[in-house]
Design a protein around this motif. Structure first.
Motif, PDB file in Angstrom:
ATOM      1  N   ASP A 106       0.848  -1.200   0.000  1.00 35.71           N
ATOM      2  CA  ASP A 106       0.000   0.000   0.000  1.00 35.71           C
ATOM      3  C   ASP A 106       0.881   1.247   0.000  1.00 35.71           C
ATOM      4  O   ASP A 106       0.480   2.309   0.433  1.00 35.71           O
ATOM      5  N   SER A 107       2.093   1.097  -0.528  1.00 34.36           N
ATOM      6  CA  SER A 107       3.076   2.177  -0.457  1.00 34.36           C
ATOM      7  C   SER A 107       2.643   3.442  -1.189  1.00 34.36           C
ATOM      8  O   SER A 107       3.077   4.527  -0.826  1.00 34.36           O
ATOM      9  N   SER A 109      -0.715   4.177  -1.675  1.00 38.27           N
ATOM     10  CA  SER A 109      -2.119   4.453  -1.330  1.00 38.27           C
ATOM     11  C   SER A 109      -2.401   3.919   0.067  1.00 38.27           C
ATOM     12  O   SER A 109      -3.054   2.899   0.213  1.00 38.27           O
ATOM     13  N   GLU A 110      -1.887   4.579   1.080  1.00 39.18           N
ATOM     14  CA  GLU A 110      -1.947   4.103   2.460  1.00 39.18           C
ATOM     15  C   GLU A 110      -3.342   3.574   2.806  1.00 39.18           C
ATOM     16  O   GLU A 110      -4.343   4.257   2.662  1.00 39.18           O
ATOM     17  N   GLY A 111      -3.343   2.293   3.251  1.00 36.34           N
ATOM     18  CA  GLY A 111      -4.571   1.652   3.686  1.00 36.34           C
ATOM     19  C   GLY A 111      -5.307   0.888   2.591  1.00 36.34           C
ATOM     20  O   GLY A 111      -6.182   0.097   2.876  1.00 36.34           O
ATOM     21  N   ASP A 135      -0.045   1.045   9.542  1.00 35.93           N
ATOM     22  CA  ASP A 135      -0.095   2.422   9.062  1.00 35.93           C
ATOM     23  C   ASP A 135       1.018   2.644   8.022  1.00 35.93           C
ATOM     24  O   ASP A 135       1.315   1.755   7.247  1.00 35.93           O
ATOM     25  N   ALA A 136       1.614   3.815   8.024  1.00 34.98           N
ATOM     26  CA  ALA A 136       2.630   4.142   7.008  1.00 34.98           C
ATOM     27  C   ALA A 136       3.954   3.431   7.249  1.00 34.98           C
ATOM     28  O   ALA A 136       4.848   3.481   6.409  1.00 34.98           O
ATOM     29  N   ASN A 139       4.262  -1.313   4.872  1.00 34.49           N
ATOM     30  CA  ASN A 139       3.635  -1.192   3.557  1.00 34.49           C
ATOM     31  C   ASN A 139       3.754  -2.426   2.674  1.00 34.49           C
ATOM     32  O   ASN A 139       3.315  -2.397   1.533  1.00 34.49           O
ATOM     33  N   ASP A 151       1.037  -7.212   7.311  1.00 36.31           N
ATOM     34  CA  ASP A 151       1.805  -6.110   6.735  1.00 36.31           C
ATOM     35  C   ASP A 151       3.019  -5.871   7.616  1.00 36.31           C
ATOM     36  O   ASP A 151       2.933  -5.920   8.838  1.00 36.31           O
TER      37      ASP A 151
END
Length: 164
Positions: A106-107, A109-111, A135-136, A139, A151
Motif C-alpha cells: 500500500d506504499s 495508497s496508504e490503507g 499504518d505508514a 507497507n 503487513d
C-alpha cells in the motif's frame, strides 16, 4: 531477432530498456541514478512449479521486499499475487512453516493494498486478525506459514515467491 541479455529499469518512469550485451562498469554511473541494472535470468534458483495457469518459484533466500521484487523482475516475473482461496491453499501447502514476501503493498495508497506488478486493488485477501495494522510504517505484505497475511516494514527480510 536479437535476444535480451540484460535490462535497465526506471521506477520513476516505469520503463524497461532491453540490452543485447552486459554493462562492464557500474551502470549507475553510466546512466541516470534512477535506473536499475539487471542481468536477465530465466532460471529459478530451484525449479519452477506449475499450477493452473501460473508457474511459481519459491526462493529460500531472505531479502527485503524491494530486493525480492527486483529479483523476480530479473527473472522476467513478479512477486506472487494471490487472487483466490484455491491459489492461497495451494501456495500455503508448498510454503508451510515460513514467512514469504508476496507482491502486495500500500506504499502509494496508504490503507488500500494492491498488487504491485499490476497496480490492481486486491479483491481476495487473507489477513490475520487485526491485520493490516502498520499504518505508514508497514507497507509490504507477507504470507505466514499458516497462510495468513501480515503487513510489515518493507525492510524486514523474508523468503519470497515469484510468479509467471
Amino acid at each position: 531477432m536479437a535476444s535480451c541479455f540484460a535490462f535497465l529499469y526506471s521506477y520513476s518512469l516505469q520503463t524497461c530498456l532491453l540490452l543485447d550485451s552486459s554493462v562492464t562498469t557500474n551502470p549507475y554511473f553510466l546512466y541516470d541514478r534512477n535506473w536499475l541494472y539487471f542481468v536477465k535470468s530465466n532460471d529459478c534458483p530451484v525449479s519452477w512449479i506449475r499450477n493452473g495457469g501460473s508457474s511459481y518459484c519459491f526462493v529460500k533466500k531472505r531479502l527485503q521486499w524491494r530486493s525480492s521484487k527486483e529479483s523476480c523482475i530479473s527473472m522476467g516475473t513478479h512477486l506472487l499475487a494471490i487472487e483466490t482461496e484455491v491459489e492461497k491453499t495451494w501456495i500455503q501447502d508448498k510454503a508451510s512453516g515460513d514467512s514469504w514476501w508476496i507482491g502486495g503493498t500500500d506504499s502509494n495508497s496508504e490503507g488500500t493494498f494492491y498488487w504491485e506488478h499490476s497496480s490492481k486493488t486486491m479483491t481476495y485477501t487473507n489477513w490475520y486478525s487485526n491485520q493490516p495494522n502498520g499504518d505508514a510504517n508497514e507497507n509490504c505484505v507477507s504470507m505466514e506459514g499458516d497462510g495468513s497475511w501480515h503487513d510489515y516494514s518493507c525492510n524486514h527480510t523474508f523468503y519470497y515467491i515469484c510468479e509467471k
